[in-house]
Write an enzyme that holds these catalytic residues in place. Sequence first.
Site, PDB file in Angstrom:
ATOM      1  N   ASN A  94    -127.701 -34.170 -20.830  1.00  0.00           N
ATOM      2  CA  ASN A  94    -127.715 -35.440 -21.557  1.00  0.00           C
ATOM      3  C   ASN A  94    -127.347 -35.136 -23.003  1.00  0.00           C
ATOM      4  O   ASN A  94    -128.164 -34.609 -23.757  1.00  0.00           O
ATOM      5  CB  ASN A  94    -129.126 -36.056 -21.472  1.00  0.00           C
ATOM      6  N   LYS A 124    -126.855 -37.085 -25.358  1.00  0.00           N
ATOM      7  CA  LYS A 124    -127.374 -38.086 -26.312  1.00  0.00           C
ATOM      8  C   LYS A 124    -126.255 -38.457 -27.296  1.00  0.00           C
ATOM      9  O   LYS A 124    -125.095 -38.470 -26.920  1.00  0.00           O
ATOM     10  CB  LYS A 124    -128.622 -37.569 -27.026  1.00  0.00           C
ATOM     11  N   HIS A 147    -134.159 -43.896 -19.645  1.00  0.00           N
ATOM     12  CA  HIS A 147    -134.565 -42.748 -20.476  1.00  0.00           C
ATOM     13  C   HIS A 147    -135.641 -43.211 -21.452  1.00  0.00           C
ATOM     14  O   HIS A 147    -135.596 -44.340 -21.952  1.00  0.00           O
ATOM     15  CB  HIS A 147    -133.345 -42.201 -21.231  1.00  0.00           C
ATOM     16  N   GLU A 187    -136.113 -42.676 -24.447  1.00  0.00           N
ATOM     17  CA  GLU A 187    -135.617 -43.139 -25.750  1.00  0.00           C
ATOM     18  C   GLU A 187    -135.130 -44.586 -25.657  1.00  0.00           C
ATOM     19  O   GLU A 187    -135.271 -45.365 -26.594  1.00  0.00           O
ATOM     20  CB  GLU A 187    -134.512 -42.190 -26.248  1.00  0.00           C
ATOM     21  N   GLU A 208    -139.774 -36.980 -16.768  1.00  0.00           N
ATOM     22  CA  GLU A 208    -139.643 -36.503 -18.138  1.00  0.00           C
ATOM     23  C   GLU A 208    -140.869 -36.925 -18.941  1.00  0.00           C
ATOM     24  O   GLU A 208    -140.931 -38.057 -19.436  1.00  0.00           O
ATOM     25  CB  GLU A 208    -138.405 -37.117 -18.799  1.00  0.00           C
ATOM     26  N   GLY A 221    -137.402 -33.198 -26.405  1.00  0.00           N
ATOM     27  CA  GLY A 221    -136.910 -32.862 -27.740  1.00  0.00           C
ATOM     28  C   GLY A 221    -137.978 -32.282 -28.656  1.00  0.00           C
ATOM     29  O   GLY A 221    -137.779 -32.163 -29.863  1.00  0.00           O
ATOM     30  N   SER A 277    -137.495 -30.351 -22.824  1.00  0.00           N
ATOM     31  CA  SER A 277    -137.401 -29.026 -23.440  1.00  0.00           C
ATOM     32  C   SER A 277    -137.158 -27.902 -22.433  1.00  0.00           C
ATOM     33  O   SER A 277    -137.728 -26.820 -22.540  1.00  0.00           O
ATOM     34  CB  SER A 277    -138.646 -28.743 -24.294  1.00  0.00           C
TER      35      SER A 277
HETATM   36  C1  PEP Z   1    -133.604 -35.500 -22.453  1.00  0.00           C
HETATM   37  O1  PEP Z   1    -132.815 -35.889 -23.285  1.00  0.00           O
HETATM   38  O2  PEP Z   1    -133.750 -36.163 -21.415  1.00  0.00           O
HETATM   39  C2  PEP Z   1    -134.344 -34.263 -22.689  1.00  0.00           C
HETATM   40  C3  PEP Z   1    -135.125 -33.812 -21.738  1.00  0.00           C
HETATM   41  O3  PEP Z   1    -134.163 -33.641 -23.891  1.00  0.00           O
HETATM   42  P1  PEP Z   1    -134.611 -32.132 -24.286  1.00  0.00           P
HETATM   43  O4  PEP Z   1    -134.144 -31.237 -23.182  1.00  0.00           O
HETATM   44  O5  PEP Z   1    -133.939 -31.861 -25.580  1.00  0.00           O
HETATM   45  O6  PEP Z   1    -136.107 -32.150 -24.380  1.00  0.00           O
END
Ligand code: PEP
Length: 251
Positions: free
Chosen positions: A9, A11, A95, A97, A167, A173, A212
Amino acid sequence: MRKKLVAGNWKMHGNKEQNQELLNAIIAGMPRMRSGECVVCVPYPYLSQVQLLLQNTFIKLGAQNVNQFAKGAYTGEVSAEMLNDFGCHYVIVGHSERRAVYGENDQTVALKYAAAQKSNMVPILCVGETSEQREADVTEQVIFKQLNAVIENSGVSSLVNAVIAYEPVWAIGTGKTATPQQAQDVHSYIRKSIAMLDPEVASALTILYGGSVKADNASQLFAMPDIDGGLIGGASLIATDFISICQSVQN
Ligand code: PEP
């Protein structure tokens, strides 16, 4: 056998030059996947560029969001058919976000999931709890509600053409990864909840972990029995890390 998948992803990162550099490095560093699938979910303006760069490679194209409606007066939005036009195989829906920053609720996410499937794309449905919810011991209830909105709208059989990404919001992040056991517990809960409705769908369902995931923790996470791959944010922007994560899912 369940399909293994690693989804990057990106982003809101990248530009034409960086995208080309990143994908060239990934393609050169890992000419194919022995098993499983790899996808990059890129910002809308780069769909066309990335579609071309991925031609004749093992990497599939995905988007990060989709509008729930087919067309109309929705300024700034992008429909599932438009994504289809650029060869998108996957699209992320719900997601955290999008839920937190843009106020998408379970019902909207359920409609986006349905819109993606109607246009023959595979939705990657994100579910996960906040740190407050985990501390209050309501993780399973939160996940159940997020999943149930989709199942009520599209039916459990729709999960045959979908991927779920667990997630935990507190891990996205932040550099704080769920332990393999913490992630496995929730993945197992998701699979068991779906198995109560349809055991075959549940056992064939690909469930990704996101939050992460890095080159140095992917193998331990992917070794857990109900973790079928990852949704990768930050590490998907570093070619060597993304390659290493994709390789971990094949082991
Ligand atoms: C994500 O954007 O879904 C995500 C898991 O980000 P990160 O791996 O940076 O935590």
